[in-house]
Write an enzyme that holds these catalytic residues in place. Sequence first.
Site, PDB file in Angstrom:
ATOM      1  N   HIS A  94      40.265  43.755  38.306  1.00  0.00           N
ATOM      2  CA  HIS A  94      41.157  43.810  36.797  1.00  0.00           C
ATOM      3  C   HIS A  94      42.694  43.315  37.115  1.00  0.00           C
ATOM      4  O   HIS A  94      43.271  43.766  37.859  1.00  0.00           O
ATOM      5  CB  HIS A  94      41.016  45.096  36.514  1.00  0.00           C
ATOM      6  CG  HIS A  94      41.907  45.411  35.226  1.00  0.00           C
ATOM      7  ND1 HIS A  94      42.051  44.424  34.275  1.00  0.00           N
ATOM      8  CD2 HIS A  94      42.727  46.361  34.959  1.00  0.00           C
ATOM      9  CE1 HIS A  94      42.693  45.048  33.129  1.00  0.00           C
ATOM     10  NE2 HIS A  94      42.968  46.284  33.872  1.00  0.00           N
ATOM     11  N   HIS A  96      46.224  41.701  34.958  1.00  0.00           N
ATOM     12  CA  HIS A  96      47.052  41.541  33.702  1.00  0.00           C
ATOM     13  C   HIS A  96      47.596  40.270  33.584  1.00  0.00           C
ATOM     14  O   HIS A  96      48.886  39.939  33.475  1.00  0.00           O
ATOM     15  CB  HIS A  96      48.225  42.779  33.631  1.00  0.00           C
ATOM     16  CG  HIS A  96      47.768  44.077  33.380  1.00  0.00           C
ATOM     17  ND1 HIS A  96      48.651  45.157  33.409  1.00  0.00           N
ATOM     18  CD2 HIS A  96      46.497  44.571  33.521  1.00  0.00           C
ATOM     19  CE1 HIS A  96      48.088  46.189  33.427  1.00  0.00           C
ATOM     20  NE2 HIS A  96      46.727  45.942  33.421  1.00  0.00           N
ATOM     21  N   TYR A 121      33.542  24.845  34.987  1.00  0.00           N
ATOM     22  CA  TYR A 121      33.905  25.837  35.971  1.00  0.00           C
ATOM     23  C   TYR A 121      33.920  27.102  35.363  1.00  0.00           C
ATOM     24  O   TYR A 121      33.355  28.303  36.218  1.00  0.00           O
ATOM     25  CB  TYR A 121      35.067  25.580  36.785  1.00  0.00           C
ATOM     26  CG  TYR A 121      34.929  24.234  37.469  1.00  0.00           C
ATOM     27  CD1 TYR A 121      33.899  24.247  38.589  1.00  0.00           C
ATOM     28  CD2 TYR A 121      35.375  22.878  36.625  1.00  0.00           C
ATOM     29  CE1 TYR A 121      33.705  22.968  39.240  1.00  0.00           C
ATOM     30  CE2 TYR A 121      35.140  21.838  37.453  1.00  0.00           C
ATOM     31  CZ  TYR A 121      34.181  21.911  38.608  1.00  0.00           C
ATOM     32  OH  TYR A 121      34.002  20.517  39.080  1.00  0.00           O
TER      33      TYR A 121
END
Length: 216
Positions: A94, A96, A121
């Site tokens: 994960h 940001h 892709y």
Amino acid sequence: MSAEARLREQLCLLAKSMFDRGLTGGSTGNISARTEDGGLLVSPTGTSFGRLDPGRLSRFDGQGRLVSGDKPTKEMPLHTAFYDTRSTAGAVVHLHSCHSVALSMMPDVDPDNFLPPLTPYGIMKLGKVKLLPLFLPGDPAMGDAVRGLAGKRSAVMLANHGPVVAGKDVEAACNAIEELEATAQLAMMTRGLAPRALTPEQISDVVTTFDVEWDS
């Protein structure tokens, strides 16, 4: 060096690489991977991807109990939701990352297929990316939202927050989330310029040729 020691080093190395290239900053982002015994190694809460310590990673056993290391990321519900619903998940990342977050704020993105088909892709590595609504950081409802997808997506985009990607191993998960950010960057760079995206026929060819999970 044991397999777990190598995995610890790899987690920290790949996390630092993403931090050094600006894919997540400060103490944002979290990463986890399955161990050989069915447990998990997870980045601790409040830590920077640029300074993870292999010896302090949160270690869970196969029953989901924290057995060593520091307190884990508050986003554990996201990670466990992917592991519990996707049998192929060996790692979860994960970030940001800025361009994907910016794209999530645009009013006309498709919530069922967040990334526009600008190159093969993104399709090959991610399939369709589901855009989820805004949740407060650490809200267990994020995990519930992932569980609601019943394992049909390997990647989600948390609106105004960041992408989450599951892969067969930590290298695959990191490669896929980097492709997500690169595609989002292309989308923002070409926004309003009417770029030539892949046609439905070309998308179908990519999906068939590379055996892509393509939830309809």
